[in-house]
Design an enzyme around this catalytic site. Structure first.
Site, PDB file in Angstrom:
ATOM      1  N   LYS A 164       0.797  -1.141   0.122  1.00 53.56           N
ATOM      2  CA  LYS A 164      -0.092  -0.136  -0.117  1.00 53.56           C
ATOM      3  C   LYS A 164       0.875   1.223   0.120  1.00 53.56           C
ATOM      4  CE  LYS A 164      -1.679   2.617   3.173  1.00 53.56           C
ATOM      5  NZ  LYS A 164      -1.761   3.698   2.597  1.00 53.56           N
ATOM      6  N   GLU A 237       9.355   0.886  11.145  1.00 51.79           N
ATOM      7  CA  GLU A 237      10.669   1.896  10.723  1.00 51.79           C
ATOM      8  C   GLU A 237       9.815   3.116  10.960  1.00 51.79           C
ATOM      9  OE1 GLU A 237      13.562   1.032  10.775  1.00 51.79           O
ATOM     10  OE2 GLU A 237      13.336  -1.183  10.055  1.00 51.79           O
ATOM     11  N   CYS A 271      13.941   9.965   6.766  1.00 50.27           N
ATOM     12  CA  CYS A 271      14.104   9.661   8.087  1.00 50.27           C
ATOM     13  C   CYS A 271      15.174   9.866   8.919  1.00 50.27           C
ATOM     14  CB  CYS A 271      13.456   8.203   8.096  1.00 50.27           C
ATOM     15  SG  CYS A 271      14.205   7.095   7.286  1.00 50.27           S
ATOM     16  N   GLU A 368      10.642  16.561  15.134  1.00 51.74           N
ATOM     17  CA  GLU A 368      11.130  15.916  13.835  1.00 51.74           C
ATOM     18  C   GLU A 368      10.888  17.094  12.815  1.00 51.74           C
ATOM     19  OE1 GLU A 368       9.487  12.596  11.939  1.00 51.74           O
ATOM     20  OE2 GLU A 368      11.379  12.073  11.036  1.00 51.74           O
TER      21      GLU A 368
END
Ligand code: NAD
Length: 464
Positions: A164, A237, A271, A368
């Protein structure tokens, strides 16, 4: 969508996909219905019964054929990727090539699904048994290479996959599914697209035996809660707030550009991008001056135009989050070394912004950003920088820069993260385990360890 080896269209209203550089609709994809999702999971389950009986070498050959097929369409796929994701075309070409390289590298891994040990009276077989249907869930920042990280280990281990993509970047993934329809046995690889409800419907589906998820920490928590009900295995993750630590002995000419691109590649939407740059006070001013002048020189624009180095933020929500964080940083009294332009008009553009030594507890240091804004932070002694680097809920990765390799290695080992790159940009390798510590994830992907995470272990202990 690719379901059971057949290409399937929308049953209801399709979803529009925007080009983040122009905000124009560039394509439509199906919003998978419950029946289509059921069909994908059941096709995968059916195909699994045969696929699980194939040898690892047969699966290696399929991965290699997939890689060759995608490699034959790099230019077409790269243009599509830039159009929906925003990254410069040169970077999109690299990402499509990386998809193929990732599959080839997995095909070459020294993975074996059975180990046998024998003594005089005892024989032990340790078997790695595939799980069944794996759900691969992918974010919008590197949609293609992350899809490869879902496809390669799942298939090599003998599972079938329902993949997906993010609703923001489904086009290239669905096109790759179309290309691979002739290469992968029907049902072994399925692609489904949809809006915000599709992820939870997929993770909660009783036919899913493993969820391989890449995305934010907040969503990762929801995925794990959902998996608690079915006991599906998970690898997560998740987000990061990765420190870069620059020691005073570096060659600034070489290291400043490398740290810069570790921060700003893909407009910071990575990331493992460096998101806090700790620079030793002896070199802070010289480092900051060069870093800032590089930030001012970067060409930002539509990724399809020649010479563009950074594209737009990928979607409006991310753009608003980053612009809000920059405004909050300015409002808090922090000084900007470079205040990147935020042009009016179409496109989610933010030019690189550099913050000068903000407070450790400011939002620009603790959150972040996932965008082109980076704080430089002064440090004096190593114990202090280790404490500050580790003072985060995240623990994905980091970088350390020094000519003194022994000192760099000792420092790196004290950082609470899954990977530390020393004197190199943050780039994962297909044969090395990759995973986050703390709230950055659970389990690993890549390498033999990543493949094993797609299996259950069965021990046959035989006494003669
Ligand atoms: P996101 O968590 O919003 O979405 C990721 C994917 O999950 C999308 O496909 C989305 O449709 C799906 N999803 C959303 N809600 C869901 C739910 N409740 N259940 C199941 N699936 C759901 O993340 P994003 O904004 O697309 O990506 C940015 C984030 O991803 C950043 O935090 C970044 O650090 C992280 N990321 C991590 C890695 C890594 O390897 N650790 C790699 C890339 C990105």
């Amino acid at each position: 969508m690719l379901i059971g080896g057949r290409l399937v269209g929308a049953e209801g209203d399709p979803l529009g996909v925007l080009n983040p550089a122009t905000e124009e609709t560039v394509g439509h994809v199906p919003d998978a219905t419950d029946a289509q999702l059921d069909a994908a999971v059941s096709a995968a389950r059916g195909a699994f019964e045969t696929w699980r009986t194939t040898s690892v070498d047969e699966r290696r050959a399929v991965l290699t054929a997939c890689a060759a097929s995608v490699r034959g369409h790099i230019e077409e796929l790269a243009v599509l990727l830039t159009t929906e994701q925003g990254k410069p075309l040169a970077d999109a070409r690299v990402e499509i090539a990386a998809f193929a390289d990732w599959l080839d590298a997995h095909a070459a891994l020294p993975y074996t699904d059975e180990e046998i040990t024998e003594t005089g009276t005892h024989r032990v077989r340790i078997r790695r048994v595939p799980l069944g249907v794996v759900a691969g869930i992918v974010p919008w920042n590197y949609p293609v290479v992350i899809a490869a990280k879902k496809i390669a280990p799942a298939l090599l281990a003998g599972n079938a996959l329902v993949l997906k993509p993010s609703p923001h970047t489904p086009l290239t993934t669905l096109r790759i599914g179309e290309l691979l329809a002739d290469v992968v046995p029907a049902g072994v690889l399925n692609t489904v697209s949809g809006g915000d409800s599709l992820g939870p419907r997929l993770t909660g589906h009783p036919g899913i035996r493993k969820i391989a998820f890449v995305g934010s920490t907040a969503t990762g928590r929801e995925v794990m809660a959902s998996a608690a009900r079915t006991l599906a295995r998970v690898t997560l993750e998740l987000g990061g707030n990765d420190p870069a630590i620059v020691l005073p002995d570096v060659d600034l000419d070489e290291v400043v550009p490398r740290v810069f691109w570790t921060c700003f590649a893909n407009s910071g939407q990575l990331c493992i991008a460096a998101k806090r740059v700790y620079v030793h006070e002896e070199i802070y001013d010289a480092f900051a001056e060069r870093f800032a002048s590089l930030a001012r020189s970067v060409k930002v624009g539509n990724g399809l135009e020649d010479g563009v180095q950074l594209g737009p933020l990928q979607n409006r929500a991310q753009y608003e989050k980053v612009v809000g964080l920059i405004k909050e940083t300015v409002g808090s009294g922090a000084r900007l070394l470079v205040e990147g332009a935020i042009p009016d008009g179409p496109g989610y553009f933010v030019h690189p912004t550099v913050v000068d030594d903000p407070a450790d507890d400011s939002a620009i240091v603790t959150r972040e950003p996932f965008g082109p804004v980076v704080p430089l932070l002064r440090f004096r002694d190593l114990d202090d920088v280790v404490r500050r680097a580790n003072d985060s809920e995240y623990g994905l990765s980091g970088t350390v820069w020094s000519r003194d390799l022994a000192a760099a290695e000792e420092l790196a080992a004290r950082i609470e993260v899954g990977t530390v790159w020393i004197n190199q940009e943050a780039i994962p390798a297909p044969d090395l385990p990759f995973g986050g510590h703390k709230s950055s994830g659970l389990g690993v992907e890549n390498g033999v360890e990543g493949v094993r995470e797609h299996t259950d272990t069965q021990v046959l202990s035989i006494r003669s």
